[in-house]
Design a protein around this motif. Structure first.
Motif: not given
Length: 273
Positions: A216-220, A141-145, A206-214
């Motif tokens: 990450x959440x799915x992978x977690x 999660x830290x690497x992705x962030x 911002x949309x790309x960052x939001x997609x990447x966060x989603x």
């Protein structure tokens, strides 16, 4: 499995298409010329690049291309297959013992599953296994962030540099009110820099960052299921009970399919009887 996430390029194209449609509707094809201004582009893109260079190290900036590339990729998670994997592992562990799983996980592609099962085979305490695997999730999660933070900062800086360009254009316009020929170009800088900055922030960064966060959440989420499965296998849970426990993480549609198949199987057994 990673595939092209078509919604990212399609979303970008649709956004630009609607903007182009608005311009053509009001000004025709030649109206595009009014929205292209080299000084405005230099102010926004030059300012944005300089701000990013100040904010991040070279090592962090090298991650930007892979991060952007990831926003165009779609990773499929077979949750139903994941549940089946742990049911199979549980059945073998109950028949032959945990040591038999060392050979079983050789055919498993997911390194996170392998790590958890091998820890269980080594006789590590369940609490320790959970701590080790959760620590890996936190590191991921830290690497992705960190990678995502470049896009998030770009989303913050782009409108700010648009406003800086607007202030530059207004200052130039006010200082040259005596020369009407300069009002148009200066006003263009004032307005177009805000447009460029806002467009980059709200359509790209911002949309790309939001997609990447989603993502990450799915992978977690998937890794949390794996932890539950590993602990269930190690504790010797009944495969059916483990299947029921892990099935709660499946989408309702897949759960309904499983329940329907189970009912059909029971009905077939009753008919044979």
């Amino acid at each position: 499995m990673k595939k092209l996430d078509v919604f990212t390029p399609v979303g970008l194209v649709i956004g630009l298409a609607f903007i182009a449609f608005a311009i053509i509707t009001n000004g025709g094809v030649t109206g595009f010329q009014s929205f292209i201004d080299i000084p405005a582009v230099i102010v926004v893109f030059g300012g944005l690049i300089s701000a990013i260079l100040v904010s991040f190290s070279l090592k962090e900036l090298k991650r930007m291309i892979p991060v952007i590339k990831k926003s165009f990729q779609k990773e499929e998670f077979d949750l139903k297959g994941l549940v089946h994997t742990f049911v199979t592992l549980s059945e073998r562990a109950r028949r032959e013992g945990l040591l038999a799983l060392e050979a079983e996980v050789e055919d498993v592609d997911d390194p996170f599953i392998k790590k958890g099962v091998l820890l269980a085979v080594d006789g590590i305490e369940p609490d320790v296994i959970v701590d080790i695997m959760n620590a890996e999730i936190l590191a991921l999660e830290d690497r992705h962030r960190q990678g995502r933070s470049i896009l998030e900062k770009a989303g913050e800086y782009a409108p700010a540099w648009g406003m800086i360009g607007t202030l530059i254009g207004l200052v130039l316009m006010l200082k040259s009110l005596n020369d009407p020929t300069t009002l148009g170009p200066n006003m263009a800088i004032a307005l177009l820099t805000t447009l460029y900055g806002t467009l980059l922030a709200n359509l790209v960064f911002i949309p790309m960052a939001s997609k990447l966060q989603a993502k990450t959440e799915k992978e977690i989420f998937v890794k949390q299921i794996i932890i539950e499965g590993v602990i269930g296998v190690q504790s010797g849970q009944n495969p059916k009970i483990l299947e029921e426990k892990l099935s709660v993480f499946l989408p309702k549609s897949q759960r309904r399919d499983e329940e329907s198949n189970e009912m059909d199987g029971q009905e077939a057994i009753m008919n044979e009887a």
